[in-house]
Design a protein around this motif. Structure first.
Motif, PDB file in Angstrom:
ATOM      1  N   ASP A 280     -35.892  75.561 -67.381  1.00  0.00           N
ATOM      2  CA  ASP A 280     -35.120  75.767 -68.615  1.00  0.00           C
ATOM      3  C   ASP A 280     -34.175  76.962 -68.487  1.00  0.00           C
ATOM      4  O   ASP A 280     -33.051  76.936 -68.986  1.00  0.00           O
ATOM      5  N   GLU A 281     -34.653  78.012 -67.818  1.00  0.00           N
ATOM      6  CA  GLU A 281     -33.801  79.207 -67.652  1.00  0.00           C
ATOM      7  C   GLU A 281     -32.580  78.884 -66.797  1.00  0.00           C
ATOM      8  O   GLU A 281     -31.461  79.309 -67.095  1.00  0.00           O
ATOM      9  N   ILE A 282     -32.814  78.100 -65.740  1.00  0.00           N
ATOM     10  CA  ILE A 282     -31.696  77.733 -64.856  1.00  0.00           C
ATOM     11  C   ILE A 282     -30.669  76.917 -65.646  1.00  0.00           C
ATOM     12  O   ILE A 282     -29.467  77.198 -65.634  1.00  0.00           O
ATOM     13  N   ALA A 283     -31.179  75.888 -66.369  1.00  0.00           N
ATOM     14  CA  ALA A 283     -30.265  75.008 -67.115  1.00  0.00           C
ATOM     15  C   ALA A 283     -29.532  75.801 -68.193  1.00  0.00           C
ATOM     16  O   ALA A 283     -28.330  75.627 -68.409  1.00  0.00           O
ATOM     17  N   SER A 284     -30.233  76.685 -68.853  1.00  0.00           N
ATOM     18  CA  SER A 284     -29.634  77.440 -69.944  1.00  0.00           C
ATOM     19  C   SER A 284     -28.506  78.345 -69.426  1.00  0.00           C
ATOM     20  O   SER A 284     -27.441  78.446 -70.038  1.00  0.00           O
ATOM     21  N   ARG A 285     -28.729  78.981 -68.275  1.00  0.00           N
ATOM     22  CA  ARG A 285     -27.684  79.866 -67.728  1.00  0.00           C
ATOM     23  C   ARG A 285     -26.435  79.088 -67.330  1.00  0.00           C
ATOM     24  O   ARG A 285     -25.317  79.491 -67.637  1.00  0.00           O
ATOM     25  N   CYS A 286     -26.632  77.961 -66.642  1.00  0.00           N
ATOM     26  CA  CYS A 286     -25.457  77.181 -66.191  1.00  0.00           C
ATOM     27  C   CYS A 286     -24.718  76.586 -67.383  1.00  0.00           C
ATOM     28  O   CYS A 286     -23.486  76.615 -67.433  1.00  0.00           O
ATOM     29  N   THR A 287     -25.460  76.057 -68.330  1.00  0.00           N
ATOM     30  CA  THR A 287     -24.778  75.366 -69.432  1.00  0.00           C
ATOM     31  C   THR A 287     -24.193  76.357 -70.442  1.00  0.00           C
ATOM     32  O   THR A 287     -23.190  76.059 -71.078  1.00  0.00           O
ATOM     33  N   ALA A 288     -24.795  77.537 -70.581  1.00  0.00           N
ATOM     34  CA  ALA A 288     -24.252  78.522 -71.529  1.00  0.00           C
ATOM     35  C   ALA A 288     -22.806  78.847 -71.160  1.00  0.00           C
ATOM     36  O   ALA A 288     -21.919  78.935 -72.010  1.00  0.00           O
ATOM     37  N   GLN A 289     -22.559  78.988 -69.858  1.00  0.00           N
ATOM     38  CA  GLN A 289     -21.190  79.271 -69.393  1.00  0.00           C
ATOM     39  C   GLN A 289     -20.264  78.112 -69.741  1.00  0.00           C
ATOM     40  O   GLN A 289     -19.138  78.300 -70.170  1.00  0.00           O
ATOM     41  N   MET A 290     -20.759  76.902 -69.504  1.00  0.00           N
ATOM     42  CA  MET A 290     -19.939  75.724 -69.748  1.00  0.00           C
ATOM     43  C   MET A 290     -19.604  75.580 -71.235  1.00  0.00           C
ATOM     44  O   MET A 290     -18.460  75.309 -71.614  1.00  0.00           O
ATOM     45  N   LEU A 291     -20.597  75.809 -72.080  1.00  0.00           N
ATOM     46  CA  LEU A 291     -20.395  75.660 -73.525  1.00  0.00           C
ATOM     47  C   LEU A 291     -19.391  76.692 -74.034  1.00  0.00           C
ATOM     48  O   LEU A 291     -18.481  76.388 -74.804  1.00  0.00           O
ATOM     49  N   ASN A 292     -19.571  77.924 -73.591  1.00  0.00           N
ATOM     50  CA  ASN A 292     -18.690  79.012 -74.009  1.00  0.00           C
ATOM     51  C   ASN A 292     -17.240  78.690 -73.621  1.00  0.00           C
ATOM     52  O   ASN A 292     -16.309  78.858 -74.412  1.00  0.00           O
TER      53      ASN A 292
ATOM     54  N   LYS B  81     -34.404  73.172 -56.433  1.00  0.00           N
ATOM     55  CA  LYS B  81     -34.931  73.542 -57.747  1.00  0.00           C
ATOM     56  C   LYS B  81     -33.788  73.622 -58.771  1.00  0.00           C
ATOM     57  O   LYS B  81     -33.927  73.196 -59.923  1.00  0.00           O
ATOM     58  N   ILE B  82     -32.670  74.155 -58.324  1.00  0.00           N
ATOM     59  CA  ILE B  82     -31.500  74.247 -59.219  1.00  0.00           C
ATOM     60  C   ILE B  82     -31.040  72.836 -59.583  1.00  0.00           C
ATOM     61  O   ILE B  82     -30.809  72.512 -60.749  1.00  0.00           O
ATOM     62  N   ASP B  83     -30.924  71.987 -58.570  1.00  0.00           N
ATOM     63  CA  ASP B  83     -30.482  70.614 -58.835  1.00  0.00           C
ATOM     64  C   ASP B  83     -31.454  69.891 -59.767  1.00  0.00           C
ATOM     65  O   ASP B  83     -31.039  69.205 -60.702  1.00  0.00           O
ATOM     66  N   ARG B  84     -32.744  70.062 -59.503  1.00  0.00           N
ATOM     67  CA  ARG B  84     -33.748  69.377 -60.341  1.00  0.00           C
ATOM     68  C   ARG B  84     -33.646  69.832 -61.794  1.00  0.00           C
ATOM     69  O   ARG B  84     -33.763  69.050 -62.723  1.00  0.00           O
ATOM     70  N   ALA B  85     -33.405  71.127 -61.987  1.00  0.00           N
ATOM     71  CA  ALA B  85     -33.355  71.675 -63.352  1.00  0.00           C
ATOM     72  C   ALA B  85     -32.222  71.041 -64.157  1.00  0.00           C
ATOM     73  O   ALA B  85     -32.377  70.698 -65.332  1.00  0.00           O
ATOM     74  N   LEU B  86     -31.082  70.853 -63.515  1.00  0.00           N
ATOM     75  CA  LEU B  86     -29.935  70.298 -64.251  1.00  0.00           C
ATOM     76  C   LEU B  86     -30.039  68.781 -64.403  1.00  0.00           C
ATOM     77  O   LEU B  86     -29.540  68.220 -65.381  1.00  0.00           O
TER      78      LEU B  86
ATOM     79  N   PRO C 246     -26.181  63.672 -64.304  1.00  0.00           N
ATOM     80  CA  PRO C 246     -26.520  62.627 -63.326  1.00  0.00           C
ATOM     81  C   PRO C 246     -26.912  63.182 -61.957  1.00  0.00           C
ATOM     82  O   PRO C 246     -27.755  62.605 -61.277  1.00  0.00           O
ATOM     83  N   VAL C 247     -26.265  64.270 -61.539  1.00  0.00           N
ATOM     84  CA  VAL C 247     -26.684  64.945 -60.298  1.00  0.00           C
ATOM     85  C   VAL C 247     -26.651  66.451 -60.559  1.00  0.00           C
ATOM     86  O   VAL C 247     -25.986  66.914 -61.481  1.00  0.00           O
ATOM     87  N   GLY C 248     -27.356  67.197 -59.709  1.00  0.00           N
ATOM     88  CA  GLY C 248     -27.368  68.649 -59.881  1.00  0.00           C
ATOM     89  C   GLY C 248     -26.072  69.271 -59.365  1.00  0.00           C
ATOM     90  O   GLY C 248     -25.318  68.638 -58.624  1.00  0.00           O
ATOM     91  N   PRO C 249     -25.810  70.543 -59.705  1.00  0.00           N
ATOM     92  CA  PRO C 249     -24.545  71.186 -59.332  1.00  0.00           C
ATOM     93  C   PRO C 249     -24.370  71.388 -57.833  1.00  0.00           C
ATOM     94  O   PRO C 249     -23.251  71.341 -57.331  1.00  0.00           O
ATOM     95  N   VAL C 250     -25.479  71.621 -57.118  1.00  0.00           N
ATOM     96  CA  VAL C 250     -25.335  71.862 -55.675  1.00  0.00           C
ATOM     97  C   VAL C 250     -25.014  70.535 -54.974  1.00  0.00           C
ATOM     98  O   VAL C 250     -24.142  70.470 -54.106  1.00  0.00           O
TER      99      VAL C 250
ATOM    100  N   TYR D 250     -19.736  76.440 -64.641  1.00  0.00           N
ATOM    101  CA  TYR D 250     -21.094  75.890 -64.507  1.00  0.00           C
ATOM    102  C   TYR D 250     -21.536  75.923 -63.035  1.00  0.00           C
ATOM    103  O   TYR D 250     -22.641  76.356 -62.702  1.00  0.00           O
ATOM    104  N   MET D 251     -20.603  75.513 -62.154  1.00  0.00           N
ATOM    105  CA  MET D 251     -20.912  75.508 -60.713  1.00  0.00           C
ATOM    106  C   MET D 251     -21.068  76.941 -60.199  1.00  0.00           C
ATOM    107  O   MET D 251     -21.947  77.221 -59.394  1.00  0.00           O
ATOM    108  N   ASN D 252     -20.207  77.830 -60.661  1.00  0.00           N
ATOM    109  CA  ASN D 252     -20.301  79.232 -60.228  1.00  0.00           C
ATOM    110  C   ASN D 252     -21.652  79.826 -60.601  1.00  0.00           C
ATOM    111  O   ASN D 252     -22.254  80.570 -59.842  1.00  0.00           O
ATOM    112  N   GLU D 253     -22.107  79.488 -61.804  1.00  0.00           N
ATOM    113  CA  GLU D 253     -23.376  80.059 -62.233  1.00  0.00           C
ATOM    114  C   GLU D 253     -24.523  79.517 -61.380  1.00  0.00           C
ATOM    115  O   GLU D 253     -25.449  80.246 -61.027  1.00  0.00           O
ATOM    116  N   ALA D 254     -24.421  78.223 -61.031  1.00  0.00           N
ATOM    117  CA  ALA D 254     -25.440  77.648 -60.144  1.00  0.00           C
ATOM    118  C   ALA D 254     -25.420  78.402 -58.811  1.00  0.00           C
ATOM    119  O   ALA D 254     -26.477  78.716 -58.244  1.00  0.00           O
TER     120      ALA D 254
END
Ligand code: 3HC
Length: 711
Positions: A620-632, A523-528, A534-538, A507-511
């Motif tokens: 949504d695109e940012i969140a979807s990319r980071c979380t897709a990795q985490m879910l997988n 923007k990345i932090d806000r998206a997550l 609770p806090v963004g990845p960065v 998840y962090m790598n994708e961020a």
């Protein structure tokens, strides 16, 4: 005279005070069920018709609990909003009838008094609570995605004021008796041994007259004038939206329902409360939050190793007095209540660890959460040493030293030499394989991983990692000890990154990949955060330490594959001396460079990374990319047996990294998304970014067969 009607017994004392004792047969805790309606109705009639009575005391027959609220399984079984609304309305009517009795009714509270239990107590004319630390009062419904549905939103603001009621109901916080007294929620706090006597005395003294509370001028303006109250509600709404990002509908309904009662009167308030309760009960957010309650309750009963019985831990030790060691010593002493010996190579390390606990306990003492004597008693449990003195009778040693394999192996040897045959060696490593730490051990069955999260006193999860030779008794003892420390343990298999850091790393790598492609840090932090973390990845990377991330990444890559490789550009950060918050140099500004109350990005970081910020993705695109990795990856961990179940994976992610609780954890979230939809998203990302998004076999199989993780 005693008239027993299963869960309630009514006895009338010589002094003509009726004592109602609630004690549901066969259950460890009292909860309120709709099926009690007839019994309660009969009891209320009896009380109303007996003109010789002078008062009523309501008490629990359970050893250490009052009432834990409405039965959550009963709420879970509701099929429609109307059914749940009816349950709430029934509770409202019962409590109204209790309040309307001509007799003074006093609640005698010992142990948890939560949710519907506190609503019942609020309907009584007075409340006496035991001073025991087991006594806690609160309306935690919001944590279940609900609101107090049986008058709590209407009675609490009247008793303690709108602002304090909003705070209590919106946070779901639980108060100790002394705090509840200070708030005006209880009238008297007494030792448990005289609870009943004190409540009877109170009942005989008649219904208390509630005098107007002393208020500051500001509170008078805010609570007693129309414009003041409007301001209170609009501020509450603003803060709640900021805090919840609109992800928790219950919080908004709580404000709305309290406001309805304050502005339109009690009856309208009650109607709004029951309606909102019914509707909230049907939301996916509440279903997910209820599932967390059921999962954690179930997990409390598991030994972690089948039928194995835990050994009693009478004394613990911690190796290393750093931040983690200090935290582990703290929860061992203050929560598990056992003496702890801290060993460090330097006295300074011991002092730091002692100070860690002193600071926490002193804060609690200042907030009147604990007495001075309690604070001193807990502090005295922690002692320090620079050698192994006092280690001979230790049952478990938790090691929290540097991530250095040979150092840890040496510590295993030292513990085998200085401690007893049965002493467990638990390593708090976050990345080293436990079997390697146990490699040279004479008693490898005693070696186990016990991975805490920082800050230890706050983070609820621990991973318990057994290697092939860890004995069942060692697992069961470690799980039981972690639970006594107030933690929720999940038992995971020995593999690089275990579970939590493994899913977090991707998840962090994708961020990081998104950042390097030009998306601005904030923007990345806000998206997550909007997604519900609770806090963004960065921000998280700055908090954890960029150097820590850099150390773990090669280990995961070597063991698990290229998808774990951190972007090469990140080396430039370390070369620039950026380790994150601890060095006041990272992605954000810290120390003197920071502006008070504002979190500002250190814009110079882009030049170091060789990036020109150019926003191109939506949130949504940012969140979807980071979380897709985490879910997988979470599913891959299940596939490989790193976690034993989807339930453990959900609890691990929620309690370990703050995966949004309203989504119920990665697996429940995948079920809600639909496995086939997640596979489609992964495939689409795979076509653009390559194999790091390739869906794992289990997901593909499940999509094909239309399966879910939960039935
Ligand atoms: C209309 C109303 O406004 C709506 C409501 O009241 S909603 C309910 C609000 N109440 C809550 O959220 C409290 C939930 N309970 C808790 O937080 C914790 O159980 C507690 C702090 C009370 C006690 O914790 P602990 O001592 O660790 O005991 P714990 O193992 O959790 O619970 C003991 C048993 O009580 C059960 N229990 C506790 N509260 C329950 C509840 N509200 N509903 C159903 N069962 C409950 C548990 O399932 C468990 O049952 P089991 O022994 O058969 O498995």
């Amino acid at each position: 005279m005693t008239d027993t009607v299963s869960s309630f017994s009514l006895s009338i004392r010589d002094d003509k005070v009726a004592v109602i004792t609630m004690d549901i047969p066969g259950e460890s805790m009292n909860v309120l069920k709709a099926s009690f309606a007839d019994e309660i109705d009969a009891m209320l009639k009896q009380l109303a018709n007996d003109s010789t009575l002078k008062g009523v005391v309501f008490i629990s027959g359970k050893k250490d609990s009052f009432i834990a609220g409405a039965d959550i399984s009963m709420l879970d079984a509701c099929q429609t909003a109307e059914q749940a609304e009816t349950i709430a309305a029934m509770g409202q009517q019962m409590f109204d009838r209790l309040e309307q009795l001509r007799l003074p009714v006093v609640a005698a509270i010992h142990g948890p008094c939560l949710g519907g239990g506190l609503e019942l107590a609020l309907a009584c004319h007075a409340r006496v609570a035991s001073s025991s630390p087991k006594t806690v009062l609160g309306l935690p419904e919001v944590q279940l995605g609900l609101l107090p549905g049986s008058g709590g939103t209407q009675r609490l603001p009247k008793l303690v004021g709108v602002q304090k009621a909003l705070d209590m109901i919106l946070t779901g916080k639980q108060l100790r008796a002394a705090q509840a007294k200070k708030l005006g929620l209880v009238d008297e706090v007494v030792p448990e041994s005289i609870l009943l006597d004190a409540a009877v005395k109170k009942a005989l003294a008649g219904k208390p007259r509630r005098e107007a509370k002393k208020q500051s001028l500001l509170d008078k303006l805010l609570e007693n004038t129309g414009p003041g109250r409007k301001l209170v509600f609009s501020q509450a709404l603003k803060q709640t939206l900021k805090k919840t990002q609109g992800n928790y509908p219950a919080a908004l309904r709580i404000i709305e329902v309290i406001q309805t009662g304050v502005e339109q009167g009690y009856q309208k308030g009650l109607a709004a409360e029951a309606k909102a309760f019914g509707q909230l009960c049907m939301t996916s957010e509440s279903a997910a939050l209820r599932s967390i309650f059921f999962a954690t309750t179930q997990m409390k009963k598991e030994s972690g190793a089948g039928d194995a019985k835990p050994r009693k831990v009478r004394k613990a030790a911690v190796l290393g007095g750093g931040l983690m060691g200090g935290g582990i010593a703290n929860v061992s002493a203050t929560k598990a209540g056992v003496p702890v010996r801290i060993k460090d190579i330097a006295e300074q390390g011991i002092n730091n660890a002692l100070k860690y606990s002193f600071d926490i306990l002193n804060k609690k003492y200042k907030k009147r959460f604990i007495s001075k004597a309690e604070m001193q008693k807990q502090l005295l449990l922690i002692t320090g040493t620079t050698d192994y003195s006092g280690f001979h009778n230790v049952d478990i040693v938790v090691e929290a030293v540097f991530e250095d394999l040979s150092l840890k192996q040496q510590m295993v040897a030292d513990i085998e030499q200085h401690c007893a045959e049965h002493t467990i060696f638990a390593s708090n490593t976050s990345s080293l394989p436990i079997h390697k730490i146990a490699e040279k051990a004479a008693r490898p069955e005693n070696v186990i991983g016990l991975h805490y999260f920082s800050p230890v006193d706050k983070m609820p999860l621990v991973e318990v990692i057994a290697h092939d030779k860890t004995s069942a008794e060692t697992i069961a003892t470690t799980v039981a000890f972690a639970r006594k420390q107030g933690k929720t343990p999940i038992v995971v298999k020995d593999g690089a990154g275990f579970y939590v850091n493994r899913i977090l790393a991707l998840y962090m790598n994708e961020a990081a990949n998104i950042l390097l492609a030009g998306e601005p840090v904030e923007k990345i932090d806000r998206a997550l955060v909007k997604f519900g973390f609770p806090v963004g990845p960065v921000t998280l990377l700055d908090e954890v330490g960029i150097d820590v991330g850099a150390k773990i990444s090669p280990i995961l890559t070597a063991e698990l594959g290229e998808r774990f490789a951190a972007p090469a550009a990140f080396d430039k950060l370390l070369a620039d001396g950026r380790k994150g918050k601890k060095t006041e140099k990272g992605f954000y500004l810290y120390g003197k460079a920071a502006k008070k109350g504002k979190k500002l990005v250190d814009e110079s970081v882009y030049a170091v990374l060789g990036v020109t910020p150019a926003p191109a993705l939506n949130s949504d695109e940012i969140a979807s990319r980071c979380t897709a990795q985490m879910l997988n990856e979470a599913v891959r961990c299940l596939e490989e047996g790193i976690i034993a179940s989807a339930r453990d994976g959900d609890i691990g992610a929620i309690f370990g990294i703050g995966f949004p609780p309203f989504l119920g954890g990665p697996f429940r979230y995948i079920d809600n998304l639909g496995v086939n939809n997640l596979v489609a998203t992964l495939r689409q990302l795979e076509s653009r970014f390559g194999s790091r998004f390739t869906p794992c076999d289990t997901l593909l199989k499940m999509a094909e067969q239309g399966e879910r993780f939960y039935s």
